[in-house]
Design an enzyme around this catalytic site. Structure first.
Site, PDB file in Angstrom:
ATOM      1  CG  ASP A  92       1.797  -7.297  -2.664  1.00 30.43           C
ATOM      2  OD1 ASP A  92       0.833  -6.971  -1.684  1.00 30.43           O
ATOM      3  OD2 ASP A  92       1.951  -6.921  -3.716  1.00 30.43           O
ATOM      4  CG  HIS A  93       1.060  -4.660   3.186  1.00 31.55           C
ATOM      5  ND1 HIS A  93       1.509  -3.964   2.174  1.00 31.55           N
ATOM      6  CD2 HIS A  93      -0.027  -4.267   3.667  1.00 31.55           C
ATOM      7  CE1 HIS A  93       0.961  -3.007   2.358  1.00 31.55           C
ATOM      8  NE2 HIS A  93      -0.034  -3.020   2.932  1.00 31.55           N
TER       9      HIS A  93
ATOM     10  CG  HIS B 260       0.123  -3.267  -2.634  1.00 37.17           C
ATOM     11  ND1 HIS B 260       0.878  -4.228  -2.213  1.00 37.17           N
ATOM     12  CD2 HIS B 260       0.521  -1.946  -2.096  1.00 37.17           C
ATOM     13  CE1 HIS B 260       1.722  -3.652  -1.240  1.00 37.17           C
ATOM     14  NE2 HIS B 260       1.509  -2.580  -1.344  1.00 37.17           N
TER      15      HIS B 260
HETATM   16  C1  BG6 Z   1       2.580   0.273   0.857  1.00 39.62           C
HETATM   17  C2  BG6 Z   1       2.999   1.525  -0.086  1.00 39.62           C
HETATM   18  O1  BG6 Z   1       3.305  -0.719   0.015  1.00 39.62           O
HETATM   19  O2  BG6 Z   1       1.120   0.304   0.849  1.00 39.62           O
HETATM   20  C3  BG6 Z   1       2.412   2.913   0.604  1.00 39.62           C
HETATM   21  O3  BG6 Z   1       4.350   1.776  -0.052  1.00 39.62           O
HETATM   22  C4  BG6 Z   1       0.836   2.460   0.818  1.00 39.62           C
HETATM   23  O4  BG6 Z   1       2.466   3.969  -0.286  1.00 39.62           O
HETATM   24  C5  BG6 Z   1       0.518   1.178   1.656  1.00 39.62           C
HETATM   25  O5  BG6 Z   1       0.364   3.756   1.635  1.00 39.62           O
HETATM   26  C6  BG6 Z   1      -0.711   0.884   1.662  1.00 39.62           C
HETATM   27  O6  BG6 Z   1      -1.067  -0.009   2.530  1.00 39.62           O
HETATM   28  P1  BG6 Z   1      -2.474  -0.365   3.374  1.00 39.62           P
HETATM   29  O7  BG6 Z   1      -2.303  -1.617   4.172  1.00 39.62           O
HETATM   30  O8  BG6 Z   1      -2.424   0.949   4.259  1.00 39.62           O
HETATM   31  O9  BG6 Z   1      -3.547  -0.167   2.298  1.00 39.62           O
END
Ligand code: BG6
Length: 483
Positions: free
Chosen positions: A177-178, A240
């Site tokens: 989960d980044h 997230h």
């Molecule tokens: C992804 C989603 O996991 O996270 C996207 O699938 C979203 O829809 C993105 O835009 C948001 O990531 P960050 O790091 O740009 O906040």
């Protein structure tokens, strides 16, 4: 780049989906930055894998283009980039057939750390795991990295866990989960558990409510067909926002180590109450002269999928009983803001006159952009004229406090990939955690599907549907502004 890193052990990293968008934008540029920083050792090998017709030279050119496109120019050193590219090779392979697996076996060394990154669609996770096993490619120190979506409900997540478990042990499975790799998310733990200041107040007795916002200005352009099957709940909340909620609400783990942290997160997910329909607002963005509507982006005439969701949650445990958590996330909103706001209660009794305008303390933790935190405190307005109170922020923007360079945090993916190589699962989701998050999500989705709830429309670049504002107004509260 300021180097404060210790190199990891030599490794082989195999990227399935090596020519895909994630590899191009995040994984390959991130690896280059780790190489530049001295963290990725010279003996490490990166093996791109894809079905398409390509060879190592072609792939190296692809990697170079990706790095030049997604790494700031000031970090693109021609000599270092050349040395980095030499660490790269390519294997053409059919993930569901038998072609290419022997070549892959010849290209990796099972006696070193092997990381297999599944940057492919979820339908390929099982077949790849199986073939890594049957072709005896994965050695004892192998680990697999699995991208989201990890299932689309509890049953599919469980089935996927079972499939992976047939070939790899839980300690070898890294579910990404980044958001957990974002610097400020980790800082949340440092803030809570590295200071004495906040933790004693971090409970229902002192906290009025907590807001978690992840707002984006982008629409779903280009991803419409995926997104329309998923919506904000599956795309953002189940993973997230849930992770942010867990780290904000969990009890202190006894150690900052994988299972201690993940046990505490799991307890929060399991303590979440179901959400009443009246405590939830789903929305869909309209178009305007400049941007398409959700329906146009998703290429459909009618869709009940939400591009925005706001909800009020309760955690049934001693610490949080009575303190609501308000979550919201959406596309095509007024600004790109991710933040966690802890709103403290007002002092129990004011010794000042009624109209002094005294308000409550508010701690906000900014994940992006402009990473940092600020704490709103009440002080006396300077000057004559009696005891008038005003709110001022104690602002800690990391770039100001630490200097631009030190605050220039690695991208979430860089940090997470290095954790995979180091064998540290703290910032990855455990199988039971993912299943529990789905177990909470599923009945909510089933509820609105049964009621055939239509999302409320909202203007592009607004703060979402009116009803989302009402969600807090009816409780006598208001959202932090999305700027
Ligand atoms: C992804 C989603 O996991 O996270 C996207 O699938 C979203 O829809 C993105 O835009 C948001 O990531 P960050 O790091 O740009 O906040």
């Amino acid at each position: 780049m300021v180097s404060r890193v210790i190199p990891v052990d030599p490794f082989d990293l195999v990227i399935f989906g090596g020519t895909g968008d994630l590899a191009r934008r995040k994984i390959l540029p991130g690896l280059y930055r780790r190489y530049l920083d001295g963290q990725m050792p010279g003996e490490a090998c990166i093996i791109g894998v894809a079905r398409g017709d390509m060879d190592t030279d072609g792939y190296r050119a692809f990697v170079e283009t990706s790095v030049r496109e997604f790494v700031a120019k000031k970090w693109c050193d021609a000599k270092i980039l050349k040395a980095f590219i030499e660490r790269i090779s390519f294997v053409q392979l059919d993930a569901t057939g038998d072609q290419g697996w022997d070549e892959l076996k010849a290209a990796t060394k099972p006696d070193r750390v092997q990381a297999f990154y599944f940057s492919v669609g979820p339908s390929l996770f099982g077949p790849i795991a199986e073939r890594l096993h049957t072709h005896e490619i994965a050695g004892p120190d192998a680990r697999i990295v699995v991208e989201k979506p990890f299932g689309h409900d509890e049953a599919s997540a469980r089935a996927l866990n079972e499939t992976l478990a047939r070939h790899f042990a839980e300690h070898q499975i890294y579910r990404i989960d980044h958001y957990l790799g974002k610097e400020t998310v980790q800082n949340l733990m440092a803030l809570r558990f590295g200071n004495m200041l906040f933790e004693p107040l971090w409970n229902a007795q002192y906290v009025d409510h907590i807001q978690i916002t992840v707002a984006e200005t982008v629409g779903v352009e280009g991803r419409g067909s995926y997104y329309d099957k998923s919506g904000a709940m599956r795309d953002m909340v189940q993973n997230h926002l849930m992770q942010l909620l867990c780290l904000t609400a969990m009890e202190p783990p006894s150690k900052f180590e994988p299972n201690a942290v993940r046990d505490e997160k799991l307890k929060i997910i399991r303590a979440l109450d179901q959400v009443e329909p009246g405590d939830m607002v789903r929305g869909q963005y309209r178009g305007n002269d400049e941007v398409a509507s959700y329906l146009e982006d998703a290429e459909t005439d009618a869709s009940m999928t939400e591009s925005f969701i706001a909800m009020k949650l309760h955690i049934s445990n001693w610490r949080w009983n009575g303190t609501p958590f308000y979550l919201r996330t959406g596309k095509r909103l007024r600004g790109r803001v991710s933040e966690i706001v802890v709103r403290f209660k007002e002092p129990p009794h004011s010794i000042f006159e009624e109209d002094t305008g005294q308000t409550a303390n508010e701690l906000s933790i900014r994940l992006q952009p402009n990473e940092g935190m600020d704490l709103k405190v009440t002080i006396k307005e300077p000057g004559p004229g009696g005891m008038r109170l005003i709110d001022v922020p104690l602002d800690m923007t990391f770039a100001d406090a630490l200097g631009e360079e030190a605050a220039e945090a690695p991208d979430a993916y860089e940090r997470l990939i290095m954790d995979v190589i180091r064998g540290n699962q703290t910032l990855f989701m455990r199988g039971d955690e993912v299943e529990a998050a789905w177990a909470w999500t599923d009945p909510i989705i089933a509820g609105w599907e049964k009621r055939a709830d239509k999302p409320k429309l909202y203007d592009a670049f607004s703060t979402g549907p009116e009803e989302a504002l009402m969600l807090l107004h009816k409780d006598g509260r208001r959202w932090r502004e999305i700027r």
